[in-house]
Design an enzyme around this catalytic site. Structure first.
Site, short mmCIF file in Angstrom:
data_model
loop_
_atom_site.label_atom_id
_atom_site.label_comp_id
_atom_site.label_asym_id
_atom_site.label_seq_id
_atom_site.Cartn_x
_atom_site.Cartn_y
_atom_site.Cartn_z
N LYS A 1 -1.93 9.48 -0.27
CA LYS A 1 -1.66 8.09 -0.67
C LYS A 1 -0.96 7.39 0.48
O LYS A 1 -0.10 7.99 1.13
CB LYS A 1 -0.80 8.05 -1.94
CG LYS A 1 -0.43 6.61 -2.35
CD LYS A 1 0.12 6.51 -3.76
CE LYS A 1 1.58 6.83 -3.90
NZ LYS A 1 2.48 5.96 -3.11
N ASP B 1 1.89 11.80 -0.72
CA ASP B 1 2.20 10.55 0.00
C ASP B 1 2.25 10.77 1.50
O ASP B 1 2.81 11.77 1.98
CB ASP B 1 3.59 10.05 -0.43
CG ASP B 1 3.50 8.86 -1.36
OD1 ASP B 1 2.45 8.20 -1.40
OD2 ASP B 1 4.52 8.59 -2.05
N GLU C 1 0.61 3.29 1.71
CA GLU C 1 1.01 1.97 1.22
C GLU C 1 0.39 0.87 2.07
O GLU C 1 0.23 1.03 3.28
CB GLU C 1 2.54 1.84 1.24
CG GLU C 1 3.22 2.80 0.30
CD GLU C 1 4.74 2.61 0.25
OE1 GLU C 1 5.25 1.64 0.83
OE2 GLU C 1 5.39 3.47 -0.38
N ASP D 1 6.79 10.13 -1.80
CA ASP D 1 7.88 10.13 -0.82
C ASP D 1 9.19 9.68 -1.45
O ASP D 1 10.24 9.69 -0.80
CB ASP D 1 7.51 9.30 0.43
CG ASP D 1 7.26 7.84 0.12
OD1 ASP D 1 7.23 7.47 -1.06
OD2 ASP D 1 7.10 7.06 1.08
N SER D 2 9.15 9.32 -2.74
CA SER D 2 10.38 9.09 -3.49
C SER D 2 11.25 10.35 -3.50
O SER D 2 12.43 10.30 -3.83
CB SER D 2 10.06 8.67 -4.93
OG SER D 2 9.15 9.59 -5.51
N GLU E 1 2.38 -1.38 -8.02
CA GLU E 1 3.81 -1.22 -8.35
C GLU E 1 4.54 -2.56 -8.38
O GLU E 1 4.36 -3.40 -7.49
CB GLU E 1 4.48 -0.30 -7.30
CG GLU E 1 6.00 -0.19 -7.54
CD GLU E 1 6.68 0.94 -6.79
OE1 GLU E 1 6.02 1.69 -6.06
OE2 GLU E 1 7.92 1.05 -6.96
#
Ligand code: KIV
Length: 289
Positions: free
Chosen positions: A136, A106, A138, A67-68, A205
């Site tokens: 993925k 993501d 978080e 999602d960056s 991270e």
């Protein structure tokens, strides 16, 4: 790589896979860590477009549609405004552009935090619309129930602990995590919780190095570091960061190229030639036969 297309009926009847490449699977990625050791570290890079995926595919084990892309592609201030539609569109492009790497997409902010049911709806949509093999998300212990719910229903999950960019407002910024004993313990227990819940790998991270090493040694699933440690079971970087696309270089990024200068110089030369009417030349124009 051979350009002969053989119909690979072991993976799909519809999509020919170029021989000899065959897409890596979630179990194959997991097996790379055996008895706590990973002989050959996992290579992961972000990809957002089909062409980028084509260029990265042969060199990577995993392509992450991160999602960056919110910041990198869309110029957004953070990953928070990224939508499911964006992730599905870019995820599908990356799957189309790759044949070898496992593609992980993501889950964007707001698409899974409400609970397992919401997460299942979002993840199943991502998988159906993109053809990716895993998602993925978080978060640590707080996401364990959701991770267990998804994995039991056939959705492989890569977790993400430490500095979790979707929590930037709660964390107060993007500084490295784990400098206090309390944070240290929390990151380790988060990592153990998501591994116990069934995640097949975890991105670690922006944590101080001893935490990344301790976590890697204490869980069976592969850890994939970014701003973490070379002792992790694999590494990931945002491709545009390692290509030198941006002026700002976070401490954990190594620039392998200076693509921004290359693009800028090419545009400058093009602009000069257009203004001087030296482009297009004879070679780029059609003349009567
Ligand atoms: O969104 C992303 O690109 C990521 C990586 C930095 C791990 O989550």
């Amino acid at each position: 790589m051979s350009t002969t297309f053989n119909l690979d009926t072991s993976t799909s009847r519809a999509n020919p896979t170029p021989s000899p490449m065959k897409r890596l699977t979630v179990p194959a990625i997991q097996r790379r860590k055996f008895e706590g050791k990973t002989e050959e570290p996992l290579v992961m890079l972000t990809a957002y477009t089909a062409r980028q995926a084509q260029l990265l595919d042969a060199h990577c084990d995993i392509l992450l549609v991160g999602d960056s892309l919110g910041q990198v592609i869309y110029g957004l201030p953070s990953t928070l405004p990224v939508t499911l539609e964006m992730m599905c569109a870019h995820g599908a492009a990356v799957v189309r552009g790759s044949y070898h790497s496992l593609v992980v997409v993501d889950m964007p902010f707001g698409s899974y935090e409400q609970g397992p049911q919401q997460a299942f709806e979002s993840a199943s949509r991502i998988m159906a619309e993109t053809g990716c093999a895993a998602v993925k998300l978080e978060g640590g212990a707080v996401m364990a129930e959701t991770i267990a719910f998804l994995t039991k229903r056939g959705i492989p999950v890569m977790a993400h602990v430490g500095l979790t960019p979707q929590a930037v407002n709660a964390l107060g910024g993007y500084a490295a995590r784990g400098r206090s004993q309390e944070e240290h313990e929390k990151i380790i227990s988060d990592g153990k919780a998501i591994a116990d819940a069934g995640a097949f790998a975890v991105v670690v991270e922006g944590v101080v190095e001893p935490i990344a090493i301790a976590l890697t040694q204490s869980i069976e699933i592969p850890t994939i570091g970014i701003g973490a440690s070379a002792q992790c079971d694999g590494q990931v970087l945002v491709t545009e960061d390692m290509l030198g696309m941006f002026e700002r270089v976070p401490r954990f990024v190594k620039r392998y190229e200076d693509i921004a200068t290359t693009i800028s110089k090419a545009a400058e030369t093009y602009a000069q030639e257009v203004r001087a009417r030296s482009f297009p030349g004879k070679e780029q124009t059609y003349q009567p036969k």
